[in-house]
Design a protein around this motif. Structure first.
Motif, PDB file in Angstrom:
ATOM      1  N   THR A   1      -6.318  -1.871   7.546  1.00  0.00           N
ATOM      2  CA  THR A   1      -6.023  -3.098   6.804  1.00  0.00           C
ATOM      3  C   THR A   1      -5.266  -4.092   7.668  1.00  0.00           C
ATOM      4  OG1 THR A   1      -5.863  -1.787   4.766  1.00  0.00           O
ATOM      5  CG2 THR A   1      -4.969  -4.016   4.701  1.00  0.00           C
TER       6      THR A   1
ATOM      7  N   SER B   1      -6.675  -5.955  -0.928  1.00  0.00           N
ATOM      8  CA  SER B   1      -5.818  -5.107  -0.089  1.00  0.00           C
ATOM      9  C   SER B   1      -4.936  -4.203  -0.940  1.00  0.00           C
ATOM     10  CB  SER B   1      -4.946  -5.975   0.830  1.00  0.00           C
ATOM     11  OG  SER B   1      -3.934  -6.650   0.107  1.00  0.00           O
TER      12      SER B   1
ATOM     13  N   ILE C   1     -15.143  -7.641   4.267  1.00  0.00           N
ATOM     14  CA  ILE C   1     -13.842  -8.308   4.394  1.00  0.00           C
ATOM     15  C   ILE C   1     -13.724  -9.009   5.744  1.00  0.00           C
ATOM     16  CG2 ILE C   1     -11.349  -7.931   4.585  1.00  0.00           C
ATOM     17  CD1 ILE C   1     -11.731  -5.616   2.545  1.00  0.00           C
TER      18      ILE C   1
ATOM     19  N   ALA D   1      -6.663  -7.712   8.935  1.00  0.00           N
ATOM     20  CA  ALA D   1      -5.881  -8.894   8.536  1.00  0.00           C
ATOM     21  C   ALA D   1      -5.373  -9.646   9.758  1.00  0.00           C
ATOM     22  CB  ALA D   1      -4.719  -8.466   7.645  1.00  0.00           C
TER      23      ALA D   1
ATOM     24  N   GLN E   1       0.820  -1.207   0.000  1.00  0.00           N
ATOM     25  CA  GLN E   1       0.000   0.000   0.000  1.00  0.00           C
ATOM     26  C   GLN E   1       0.858   1.263   0.000  1.00  0.00           C
ATOM     27  OE1 GLN E   1      -2.582  -0.701   3.385  1.00  0.00           O
ATOM     28  NE2 GLN E   1      -4.090  -1.732   2.117  1.00  0.00           N
TER      29      GLN E   1
END
Length: 286
Positions: free
Chosen positions: A31, A132, A103, A35, A2
């Motif tokens: 994120t 992602s 998600i 995760a 990212q």
């Protein structure tokens, strides 16, 4: 990945972006939190399996209790989704918040149910990995599309989509490699993974075929988009193509769990070098 997309690619193109540095940092944190929560709940469901596949790496039930792990899972999920709601409203797209909810929910259902379903779990995790990558463009570019910069902005999104597809393919291969590596524990846990259903040999043929398909895609991509940029061609040949070819060769000689662990690590490295190439991509788009 990212950070490379935001600072090594988008900002190098000087296109309008929606997120400030602080807001982008929050996107990365959200994120990571979601995760991490997905990994925690997966480990909670996989304790009996992991005690067979990797007993020395089991944390839940040994170093921390299941109760603590579940509390941590809920905390990280709530924080990640909460940050997602905040960012969606900041960029003026409240509906984008649903991405974080979906998600988080899919990661839970993967761990509880879908992981043991033939091929479905592998595809789902790979789609989430690709997402992602895409989510940076979704939050940073799409909210500020404008007529003056739209062509360059959409080109940038197209590149990010290509990289997300690359991440999907590599992660799909890696998921199957991990299933072969963990076949004994997965079988004991009643999972229906690819190597359990069709056998280790056929599963090896599948990872070889997918790797060969990925190589063909990279070659076609180089020919279509990168042929005029020598630095990118050289980079892809030596740091993406060569390791993928090496992976194909090593996949046929793999027999022991540690052989498949090496293949999994190799795929991580290829994914990393592939994403780093984005730092050079501004010369192709411009």
């Amino acid at each position: 990945m990212q950070v490379f997309i935001k600072y090594g690619f988008f900002e190098a193109l000087h296109i309008p972006l929606a997120l400030t540095d602080l807001q982008f940092a929050l996107l990365v944190v959200a994120t990571v939190f979601i995760a991490a929560a997905g990994n925690i709940i997966n480990d909670c469901f996989d304790i009996p399996i992991d005690l067979i596949n990797k007993p020395s790496k089991v944390i839940i039930g040994k170093r921390i209790s299941e109760t603590t792990a579940n509390r941590l899972y809920f905390t990280l999920t709530i924080l990640g989704v909460g940050i997602g709601f905040y960012l969606a409203n900041v960029v003026g797209k409240p509906t984008f918040a649903s991405l974080f909810v979906i998600i988080a929910a899919l990661l839970y259902f993967y761990s509880s149910t879908l992981k043991g379903v033939f091929l479905i779990g592998n595809i789902l995790v790979s789609v989430l990995v690709a997402l992602s990558v895409l989510i940076v463009g979704i939050f940073d570019v799409l909210p500020v599309l404008n007529p003056n910069d739209k062509v360059l902005q959409l080109k940038a999104m197209q590149v990010v989509f290509h990289y997300a597809t690359f991440a999907f393919l590599l992660n799909l291969i890696r998921e199957i490699v991990k299933d072969i590596q963990d076949i004994n524990g997965d079988k004991n846990g009643g999972l229906q993974t690819i190597p359990i259903v069709i056998g280790r040999t056929r599963a090896t043929y599948i990872i070889f075929g997918l790797a060969a398909f990925t190589i063909c895609c990279v070659v076609l991509y180089m020919y279509t988009y990168l042929y005029s940029t020598q630095a990118m061609v050289i980079y892809f040949l030596f740091l993406v193509m060569a390791p993928l070819l090496y992976f194909c060769v090593k996949s046929f000689s793999a027999e022991r769990p540690k052989d498949y662990a090496f293949l999994s690590l190799l795929l991580k490295g290829i994914l990393c070098t592939g994403m780093i190439s984005m730092l050079l991509y501004k010369h192709v788009v411009l």
